[in-house]
Design a protein around this motif. Structure first.
Motif, PDB file in Angstrom:
ATOM      1  N   THR A 120       0.835  -1.199   0.000  1.00  0.00           N
ATOM      2  CA  THR A 120       0.000   0.000   0.000  1.00  0.00           C
ATOM      3  C   THR A 120       0.875   1.257   0.000  1.00  0.00           C
ATOM      4  OG1 THR A 120      -0.078   0.308   2.398  1.00  0.00           O
ATOM      5  CG2 THR A 120      -1.576  -1.314   1.455  1.00  0.00           C
ATOM      6  N   ARG A 121       0.223   2.397  -0.133  1.00  0.00           N
ATOM      7  CA  ARG A 121       0.974   3.656  -0.076  1.00  0.00           C
ATOM      8  C   ARG A 121       1.490   3.931   1.335  1.00  0.00           C
ATOM      9  NH1 ARG A 121      -2.153   8.399   1.181  1.00  0.00           N
ATOM     10  NH2 ARG A 121      -4.314   7.888   1.742  1.00  0.00           N
ATOM     11  N   PHE A 122       0.982   3.171   2.308  1.00  0.00           N
ATOM     12  CA  PHE A 122       1.485   3.253   3.681  1.00  0.00           C
ATOM     13  C   PHE A 122       2.562   2.196   3.932  1.00  0.00           C
ATOM     14  CE2 PHE A 122      -2.992   4.663   3.827  1.00  0.00           C
ATOM     15  CZ  PHE A 122      -2.791   5.976   4.228  1.00  0.00           C
ATOM     16  N   GLY A 123       3.045   1.566   2.832  1.00  0.00           N
ATOM     17  CA  GLY A 123       4.034   0.515   2.981  1.00  0.00           C
ATOM     18  C   GLY A 123       3.380  -0.811   3.294  1.00  0.00           C
ATOM     19  N   LYS A 124       4.168  -1.753   3.792  1.00  0.00           N
ATOM     20  CA  LYS A 124       3.625  -3.062   4.144  1.00  0.00           C
ATOM     21  C   LYS A 124       3.979  -3.475   5.562  1.00  0.00           C
ATOM     22  CE  LYS A 124       5.734  -5.263   0.778  1.00  0.00           C
ATOM     23  NZ  LYS A 124       5.853  -6.440  -0.091  1.00  0.00           N
ATOM     24  N   ILE A 125       5.127  -3.043   6.058  1.00  0.00           N
ATOM     25  CA  ILE A 125       5.585  -3.511   7.369  1.00  0.00           C
ATOM     26  C   ILE A 125       4.665  -3.030   8.480  1.00  0.00           C
ATOM     27  CG2 ILE A 125       7.417  -3.228   9.090  1.00  0.00           C
ATOM     28  CD1 ILE A 125       9.421  -3.532   6.823  1.00  0.00           C
ATOM     29  N   ARG A 126       4.330  -1.732   8.471  1.00  0.00           N
ATOM     30  CA  ARG A 126       3.460  -1.217   9.541  1.00  0.00           C
ATOM     31  C   ARG A 126       2.078  -1.850   9.482  1.00  0.00           C
ATOM     32  NH1 ARG A 126       4.443   4.935   8.065  1.00  0.00           N
ATOM     33  NH2 ARG A 126       4.663   3.876   6.061  1.00  0.00           N
ATOM     34  N   ILE A 127       1.560  -2.015   8.265  1.00  0.00           N
ATOM     35  CA  ILE A 127       0.234  -2.625   8.094  1.00  0.00           C
ATOM     36  C   ILE A 127       0.226  -4.040   8.655  1.00  0.00           C
ATOM     37  CG2 ILE A 127      -1.463  -3.412   6.399  1.00  0.00           C
ATOM     38  CD1 ILE A 127      -1.387  -0.435   6.486  1.00  0.00           C
ATOM     39  N   LEU A 128       1.235  -4.841   8.274  1.00  0.00           N
ATOM     40  CA  LEU A 128       1.259  -6.259   8.669  1.00  0.00           C
ATOM     41  C   LEU A 128       1.542  -6.444  10.154  1.00  0.00           C
ATOM     42  CD1 LEU A 128       3.058  -7.793   5.555  1.00  0.00           C
ATOM     43  CD2 LEU A 128       0.681  -8.135   6.244  1.00  0.00           C
ATOM     44  N   ILE A 129       2.411  -5.614  10.714  1.00  0.00           N
ATOM     45  CA  ILE A 129       2.703  -5.745  12.154  1.00  0.00           C
ATOM     46  C   ILE A 129       1.458  -5.416  12.980  1.00  0.00           C
ATOM     47  CG2 ILE A 129       3.917  -4.610  14.064  1.00  0.00           C
ATOM     48  CD1 ILE A 129       6.450  -4.785  12.533  1.00  0.00           C
ATOM     49  N   VAL A 130       0.747  -4.366  12.609  1.00  0.00           N
ATOM     50  CA  VAL A 130      -0.472  -4.002  13.348  1.00  0.00           C
ATOM     51  C   VAL A 130      -1.535  -5.091  13.204  1.00  0.00           C
ATOM     52  CG1 VAL A 130      -2.405  -2.379  13.427  1.00  0.00           C
ATOM     53  CG2 VAL A 130      -0.066  -1.515  13.237  1.00  0.00           C
ATOM     54  N   ILE A 131      -1.739  -5.579  11.979  1.00  0.00           N
ATOM     55  CA  ILE A 131      -2.732  -6.640  11.757  1.00  0.00           C
ATOM     56  C   ILE A 131      -2.342  -7.900  12.533  1.00  0.00           C
ATOM     57  CG2 ILE A 131      -3.659  -8.237  10.033  1.00  0.00           C
ATOM     58  CD1 ILE A 131      -3.580  -5.923   8.030  1.00  0.00           C
ATOM     59  N   GLY A 132      -1.070  -8.279  12.441  1.00  0.00           N
ATOM     60  CA  GLY A 132      -0.601  -9.470  13.152  1.00  0.00           C
ATOM     61  C   GLY A 132      -0.801  -9.355  14.650  1.00  0.00           C
TER      62      GLY A 132
END
Length: 488
Positions: free
Chosen positions: A87-99
């Motif tokens: 995403t335009r917000f990257g992937k690491i922050r999205i995946l860590i929060v979801i995880g």
């Protein structure tokens, strides 16, 4: 005369390296808050299974073994999710929060919402599976941060130092808070109220870690930093995973090296082996445990020394050098135990001091290998990008974690099977049991002999690996040149 300006590593090697700021490195290392807080909590899973869901001890052991295998299986599968999220917000922050949110949901049900409701085994297993899925997403994603924020060979080893230090210090701190501060408030026993409070505390610590990591990685968590070396992007496929294992020689060598060391480490840390060493051979469980901690804490200094060494000589050479030192120290400690009466360690004096010093040196050498291993994994990820043109950190860490967890899941079996061979078939060794020759040779063979075999495997594996500091400079030059071609 004007003092000559000190050249940067980029100027020395002729490569424009990425370098992270110190505050970014420290915040990224706070991933330990997530991993170790949950690690401290999940160690109490057998209690909530018994108290909160009415599951027998034997069944709990089977459940936890199979869910660890499931944990290993999910690791490489998460690589496909990682590859698609962009995403335009990257992937690491999205995946860590979801995880984190998924694992928090599973743990809250396991320790709070579902406990004490008479829901039974199926509810516990389902909540544990939810936890495993969330943990895997957050953990695999976090492992891809280090190679992203820095590829400077001088700085890269120091990135892992802060993580190593926090990964050791946080569980110790939480153990004290949970058992010394929190437990007495709930009557001094592992009851439902204590477990619920422990869950909320550990998840609060983990949530702080999530926020800090997201801040630390924000500058690098951008879509352009996850591109490969070709103009066209193709989705990761299962055959790509097999190709990575088949053709990435440094990864093959690292798996042999690290897994052999890990299974030795996890076997010797099993409670039954610790009991035989501290409670039977040394004969004073409390004192021996204290001496072990005394020998562990100063060894954290070696992590910084190991990082400096790796920055100067490269990760592979650091692993080889300090594996040799660890092997020699383990041999010396085994001879030391053979030459003395181990019970004299608990009586103080020169023998106790010698034991603490040897333990400190062994832990310090292990720490240097661990620090170098963290940066070597980042080197392997860059090697794969140079080899195949793909930037696939989650695939590489996922494949490694899968093999690592499957193999090391046998550590408990090795420990319990070994004590059964010397007669403990219906009972387990207890502090104060007679220190028979069978117990002596089994204990010292596992505590010192098994790690020695691990170091030997490491040295043999590294003979077939060619990823020195000089090799990595050439790797980074080729990656930079190919990226420039694509952008042009």
């Amino acid at each position: 005369m004007e003092k000559a300006k000190k050249l940067t590593q980029s100027e020395i090697d002729g490569v424009q390296y990425r370098r992270a700021k110190l505050w970014q490195i420290i915040l990224v290392a706070c991933n330990a808050f997530i991993g170790m807080a949950v690690y401290s909590l999940i160690g109490l899973a057998s209690y909530t299974a018994s108290i909160g869901f009415g599951i027998s001890t034997a069944a709990v052991g089977v459940i936890l073994t199979w869910t660890r295998i499931l944990d290993g299986v999910t690791d490489p599968l998460i690589a496909f999710v990682y590859d698609k999220v962009n995403t335009r917000f990257g992937k690491i922050r999205i995946l860590i929060v979801i995880g984190f949110l998924i694992e928090a949901l599973g743990l809250m049900f396991m320790f709070n919402w579902g406990a004490g409701k008479g829901l039974g085994m199926i509810a516990f297993v389902l909540s544990y599976i939810v936890y495993v899925i969330g943990y895997t997403i957050a953990n695999i994603t976090a492992l891809t941060i280090n190679p992203l924020i820095s590829n400077d060979p001088k700085q890269r080893p120091t990135v892992g130092v802060w993580s190593t230090a926090l990964n050791y210090l946080l569980p110790m701190t939480l153990s004290i808070i949970l058992n010394v501060v929190l437990l007495p408030r709930f009557g001094g026993t592992y009851n439902g109220e204590f477990l619920a409070a422990a869950c909320k505390l550990c998840l609060a610590v983990a949530a702080i870690g999530v926020v800090l990591v997201c801040i630390g990685v924000s500058e690098y968590d951008k879509p352009e930093n996850f591109k490969g070396l070709s103009k066209e992007k193709s989705n990761l496929k299962m055959k790509d995973m097999f190709e990575i294992v088949k053709k990435n020689r440094p990864l093959q060598c690292y798996i042999i090296s690290n897994v052999s060391d890990k299974i030795a480490q996890q076997t010797t840390s099993q409670a039954v082996i610790v009991t035989m060493l501290n409670g039977i051979l040394i004969g004073n469980m409390g004192l021996a445990t204290t001496l072990t901690v005394i020998g562990m804490l100063p060894s954290l200094v070696f992590a910084f020394f190991g990082a400096k060494y790796a920055g100067k000589f490269g990760s592979q050479k650091t692993i080889v050098t300090w594996s040799k030192i660890a092997l020699v120290i383990s041999v010396v400690m085994w001879i030391f135990f053979i030459a003395i009466d181990p019970k004299k360690i608990a009586t103080g004096g020169v023998i106790m001091i010698a034991y603490v010093v040897l333990t400190l040196l062994k832990n310090g050498a292990n720490m240097c290998v661990t620090t170098a291993g963290t940066s070597f994994m980042s080197d392997i990820i860059d090697f794969e990008q140079d080899r195949s043109g793909r930037y696939v950190p989650a695939a590489i860490t996922g494949v490694y974690n899968f093999i690592d967890k499957i193999v090391t899941s046998f550590s408990a079996l090795i420990a319990t099977g070994s004590v059964a061979l010397i007669g403990y078939t219906t009972t387990m060794p207890q502090p104060g049991d007679a220190a028979t020759p069978q117990i002596f040779w089994l204990t010292t063979g596992l505590v010192f002999g098994l790690p020695i075999l691990g170091w030997i495997c490491t040295l043999i594996a590294m003979k077939f690996c060619h990823l020195s500091k000089e090799d990595m400079v050439e790797v980074q030059k080729r990656i930079a040149a190919r990226k420039a071609e694509v952008e042009a």
